[in-house]
Design a protein around this motif. Structure first.
Motif, PDB file in Angstrom:
ATOM      1  N   PHE A   1      19.126   0.156  11.992  1.00 38.69           N
ATOM      2  CA  PHE A   1      19.250  -0.028  10.545  1.00 38.69           C
ATOM      3  C   PHE A   1      20.648  -0.529  10.222  1.00 38.69           C
ATOM      4  O   PHE A   1      21.631  -0.106  10.830  1.00 38.69           O
ATOM      5  CB  PHE A   1      18.980   1.287   9.821  1.00 38.69           C
ATOM      6  N   ARG A   2      20.739  -1.390   9.185  1.00 34.92           N
ATOM      7  CA  ARG A   2      21.999  -2.060   8.898  1.00 34.92           C
ATOM      8  C   ARG A   2      22.562  -1.792   7.509  1.00 34.92           C
ATOM      9  O   ARG A   2      23.767  -1.797   7.329  1.00 34.92           O
ATOM     10  CB  ARG A   2      21.816  -3.572   9.059  1.00 34.92           C
ATOM     11  N   GLY A   3      21.727  -1.606   6.497  1.00 37.11           N
ATOM     12  CA  GLY A   3      22.255  -1.423   5.149  1.00 37.11           C
ATOM     13  C   GLY A   3      21.174  -1.480   4.102  1.00 37.11           C
ATOM     14  O   GLY A   3      20.637  -0.457   3.682  1.00 37.11           O
ATOM     15  N   SER A   4      20.818  -2.697   3.678  1.00 38.37           N
ATOM     16  CA  SER A   4      19.809  -2.832   2.627  1.00 38.37           C
ATOM     17  C   SER A   4      18.462  -2.282   3.064  1.00 38.37           C
ATOM     18  O   SER A   4      17.676  -1.812   2.234  1.00 38.37           O
ATOM     19  CB  SER A   4      19.653  -4.309   2.235  1.00 38.37           C
ATOM     20  N   ASP A   5      18.174  -2.328   4.372  1.00 42.86           N
ATOM     21  CA  ASP A   5      16.889  -1.821   4.861  1.00 42.86           C
ATOM     22  C   ASP A   5      16.767  -0.318   4.711  1.00 42.86           C
ATOM     23  O   ASP A   5      15.657   0.228   4.807  1.00 42.86           O
ATOM     24  CB  ASP A   5      16.653  -2.225   6.319  1.00 42.86           C
TER      25      ASP A   5
END
Length: 383
Positions: free
Chosen positions: A120-124
């Protein structure tokens, strides 16, 4: 990247795109992980490579199903193709970049029994059109994933609430490149400040400009007045240009457009400090742990940023920079003013930040952590 005789563990990586300028961290994973990596990207559909074409087409179909809110059906097209990829390449593990990509392919890993890790990176893990829409599918994802990688403590809490197992969850910011980001000298740099990031709501570029407009400059000679250099493009660029003009900052705020990493590293060696007003966007989108903040600290710059997402885990308040509340442009202006008035303070903060990133937030640290998790799930699946 596709080497059938390699003695390294085989890893299949699935990601939305390899071309996006902002996805430098995905490319870093592909280049730096100590595995025999085969990678497929959802936005590539080359006619001369049937499997790549099939994967790209399947992702396109999955996106269409998601837009129609056929969320269970959306997992089938890409999972069917991924099942074929697993049979063809026989990876020992699968790593999927971004949670929304993982829900499209997760059933293939369940069918084959191949362990997979989702990154996971951020917006997801925050935006309503991702986390809000896919929450039920994320619960299924958390039950299937052998490992979960996140960027910050708040992101970890979000996913644990959806069922992620704490013992399979790795908090690992993407990290800064120590070979590139180095050599800043804020004590002798002019009062110029740098902002780097996409011109989108969560990066707060308009807030940064407004904060800069509050600085007292009337008593300073024109050539000594502070400047703001902003690197990046995005949907808010035109609004930013209008704001700069309306505030009559054309001679002090410069929008530099997109720049390569090497150019950004060079700019960091010319400025007094780094600024970024990250905040939760209207659609819920949040940062993970901004790479540019780590790059600035690794360069030796003091950072003025917000208490947002993973930033406080990297920037130590009063030690390597200053943190303000989201939306508080007046407090941000006060913090910037401190660095303008006291170059020696800027140097002390920057030195602390450089040592902090060297100790735990470089790309090398991140790659070792990710590699360790992938090896762990491979070993557990084969035992």
């Amino acid at each position: 990247m596709e080497n059938p005789i390699s003695s390294q563990p085989r890893l299949l990586v699935l990601a939305p795109s390899r071309r996006a300028v902002s996805e430098t961290f995905v490319r870093a994973n592909l280049q730096g992980l100590p595995f025999d990596v085969t990678a497929f990207f959802g936005d590539e559909r080359p006619f001369n490579h049937p499997w790549r074409f099939a994967y790209g087409l399947a992702i396109l179909l999955s996106k269409a199903c998601t837009r129609l809110r056929w969320l269970r059906l959306a997992s089938w097209p890409a999972s069917v193709v991924t099942f074929g990829l697993i049979r063809l390449y026989r990876p020992q593990a699968v790593m999927v970049e971004f949670g929304f990509e993982a829900v499209r392919v997760m059933e293939a890993c369940a069918w084959t029994g191949i362990p997979f890790v989702v990154h996971f990176r951020g917006s997801d893990a925050s935006a309503r059109d991702r986390l809000g829409l896919l929450k039920s599918r994320y619960r299924r994802l958390m039950s299937l994933a052998a490992g979960v990688i996140v960027k910050s403590q708040p992101m970890a809490q979000t996913l644990m609430a959806l069922g992620a197992r704490p013992d399979r969850l790795l908090i690992s910011p993407s990290g800064a490149n120590r070979a590139l980001f180095k050599g800043s000298a804020p004590a002798i740099a002019p009062p110029v400040f740098l902002a780097v990031g996409r011109f989108v709501e969560k990066k707060g570029p308009l807030h940064t400009i407004r904060a800069f407009s509050l600085l007292e400059t009337e008593t300073q000679p024109r050539e000594q007045r502070p400047q703001l250099w902003m690197v990046g493009e995005g949907p808010l660029v035109e609004e930013a240009k209008v704001l700069v003009q309306s505030l009559e900052l054309q001679d002090r705020v410069h929008l530099l457009g997109l720049r390569r990493q090497e150019e950004v590293a060079s700019l960091m060696r010319e400025v007094r400090g780094f600024v970024q007003h990250s905040l939760v966007a209207p659609d819920g989108d949040s940062e993970g742990s901004p790479v540019a903040v780590m790059e600035a600290q690794l360069s030796g710059l003091p950072v003025v940023a917000t208490r947002h997402a993973g930033i406080p885990e990297v920037v130590l308040e009063g030690e390597s920079g200053f943190l303000v509340d989201e939306g508080d442009v007046a407090a941000m202006a006060v913090a910037i003013a401190k660095l303008i008035k006291d170059p020696a303070l800027a140097a002390r903060l920057g030195d602390c930040g450089r040592r902090r990133v060297l100790e735990g937030f470089t790309i090398d640290h991140h790659l070792r952590q990710v590699s360790g998790l992938v090896l762990k799930v491979i070993e557990e699946s084969s035992s």
